[in-house]
Scaffold this active site. Sequence first.
Site, PDB file in Angstrom:
ATOM      1  N   ASP A 515      36.070  89.741  39.078  1.00  0.00           N
ATOM      2  CA  ASP A 515      36.728  90.873  38.442  1.00  0.00           C
ATOM      3  C   ASP A 515      36.521  92.066  39.365  1.00  0.00           C
ATOM      4  OD1 ASP A 515      37.929  92.490  36.434  1.00  0.00           O
ATOM      5  OD2 ASP A 515      35.928  93.129  35.817  1.00  0.00           O
ATOM      6  N   ASP A 705      32.150  91.687  34.321  1.00  0.00           N
ATOM      7  CA  ASP A 705      31.244  92.663  33.717  1.00  0.00           C
ATOM      8  C   ASP A 705      30.714  92.211  32.362  1.00  0.00           C
ATOM      9  OD1 ASP A 705      33.376  93.011  32.022  1.00  0.00           O
ATOM     10  OD2 ASP A 705      33.956  94.957  32.813  1.00  0.00           O
ATOM     11  N   ASP A 709      35.706  90.354  29.802  1.00  0.00           N
ATOM     12  CA  ASP A 709      36.055  89.060  30.381  1.00  0.00           C
ATOM     13  C   ASP A 709      35.341  87.914  29.681  1.00  0.00           C
ATOM     14  OD1 ASP A 709      37.714  90.154  32.440  1.00  0.00           O
ATOM     15  OD2 ASP A 709      35.896  90.799  33.477  1.00  0.00           O
TER      16      ASP A 709
END
Length: 812
Positions: A515, A705, A709
């Site tokens: 990410d 994080d 997600d």
Amino acid sequence: MSAAPQTLADCFHCGGPIAGAAATSVLIDGVAQPMCCPGCAAVAQAIVDNGMSSYYRERTAFAAPGSEQPLPQGLALYDTPAELERYGQRNADTIEATLCVEGLRCAACVWLIERVLARVDGVLAADMNLATERLHLRWDPTRTGLAAVLAVLAGIGYRAYPYDAARREAGLAATARGLSRRLFVAGLSMMQVMMYAVPVYMATDGSLDADMETLMRWASLLLTLPAVAYSASPFFRGAFASLRARALSMDVPVALAIAAAFAASLLSTFSGRGEVYFDSVTMFIFLLLCSRWLELLARRRAAEALERLRHGLPASAQRLIGYPQSRVTQTVSAASLAEGDVVLVAPGEAAPADGILLEGASRVDLSLLSGESRPQARIEGEEIPGGAVNVEHPMLMRVTRPAAASTLAQLVRMAENAGQGKPMLAQWADRVAAWFVFGLMLLAAGAFVWWHIHDPARAWPIAIAVLVVSCPCALSLATPSALAAATDSLLRAGVLIVRPHAIETLHRATHIVFDKTGTLTLGRMTLRDVALYGSAERADCLRIAAALEAGSAHPLARAIVAAADTNLRQASEQQQSAGQGVSGMIDGMRYRLGRADYVEELSGRFIGRSAQGAFSSVYLGSAHGVLARFDIADGLREDARELVAQFAAAGKEMILLSGDGNAVVRDVADTLGIRRAHGEQTPQQKLDFVRRLQRDGAVVAMVGDGINDAAVLSAADVSFAMGNGAALAQAHADAVLLSDRLSTLAQAALIARKTMTVVRQNLGWAMVYNAVAIPAAACGLINPWISGIGMSASSMLVVGNALRLMRAARRI
């Protein structure tokens, strides 16, 4: 034998009187038998469920009442609502709990416990972790209770109780003391017996008087008795318990070998004919206890980091009474602190709970929480996590989360749950070790029969050598010992392994998916570049812009203020234009900071737009013209480039997935050297992307994080979440980077590679050793005393190799 007499008013299990309110019954051999209390009912039900109803037909006396079983505060207590609330986690239809198990002797105990509990009706899952000696249990409360499970474990020789840190430490200390005493007795017996055995070995034919040899045999027998009766007693108890449970643990061949060698020597001593093996018996017991001492040492060292975490919060705190009017402090229990309390944290003390710093800027040591060795500066208004050690000035902080809900408490709970389940390699090794013991018994019996036909004098010692030389313990210890050492080292470095397969799967990963925001980037805006349009200097432009933005909470404004030096100018007559920018007077001149068209209105000049779509650009100008353009973007983490380079060197393909715009994502990917990057991705699109990779055969590691997600982190083969305080509780990943430093992920990858190397070495050694040593013993090429050395040395080698991994991981 006949059953013990009883009246109709007696408990069928313990024979005690039955009070009507407490009466219950258990179906035994088709008959509902009365029980005086839930404790007796739980024990009786466990006996029946495990196929041991014959106990009641063959007993000569009543059993101890269930409430008097040698378990903490009685069996029945653990099924009361209050106790279930304290130690259990209730789900929809099941209850989960973590138990401490005492009496573990080797890795085969894990297999025995899991196999026996799998046969208990109502037990849905039982995962035993040898390194931490904890059992994760899940059961259906409508079909069984914890009391019944504890009774089953007690029946096969293991004492268990709901996890308690203080009791766990006391249990480990008691186990170490008991093992030390047995080791001392065995070592003393071995040395004394060897004093009598060596002259016999060295004597030539006829040089040793027969009466003297007989005396030495009797002396060796007397000196061997303490080792067999006391030092070897755990092996005999373990073998008996496993046979009673219709299972084969490693204690079975060990106990058989000791008993067979001692019995043969005993017969030879009484008859005056044949060989004696007292030296082999004492040496085998001593060396095997040495290997188990090393195993215990490895387990205790593997739990050191968790123990440090558990003791990180202080037991007491200095609470301020009547703050801010009064500064009087009162010593209170840290557990009694509530949200809103103000506490004093003196230099050298740890914060007793999470809080906000009210007074006293200082530096704090976060090494316990994140592995970061350098103290971090904290100023008023910033958060202080519980367990952070104050290293400079006294601090006053307001409690935001009490000790039980603090960052450190959450971290401890996650670390305690990390031992649940086992990776595939460990499960494979446990299955192989279990069947290995069965095959070994058959091979020893076959070797005895073959040699009894061809050379009866050698049949008995060769069968003993086969039982002694084998080492299924090395096979079972190969994986858990290495993983325990690696997990401990990673926790010290700031990587919490939540699920046991993480290390193994990270090593096998072919694709690393990142990410962007909060992972590769800091998650906050930073000034990336300043373009000057006139003769003004960069520092002056920054001071002017920072003066205009002083006091603003906008992310772009904060980035500019953070980049300027402390020698700011003073602005007056500041005016905010929504969506446009800000203006103000500085040294008698009006300035504007904001969008290009907003600044153009003041300067009267057209501004050339930035070609960088990856940045948010802010312009500064006055009536005399445009001064500067500030390019602001989410700042990259300092160690992001190093991490990407390391994974690229390891041959792993990296992919960047983000919900941000394509231009921003592409810019970050180009900066870091990531070839594949996709922007404007929704959480569902990220999930679909990872699943497509997996369908194509990829092993995917996801780094995010841990907040937005959750779905894709759960779907990846292995996942790492950036842990930042309260987000620890929201982690859906297989591991958490506690320090928020990507370099710890690089360290995890290196340790994973070293760990799997050690696991392969251990498994390879265990298989090669057994493949060579067992046939050699069966062929009569190895004596029993040499077999004892080989078996113990094999276990020591495997555990020692794992401990070497722990030392190597700390040097990375």
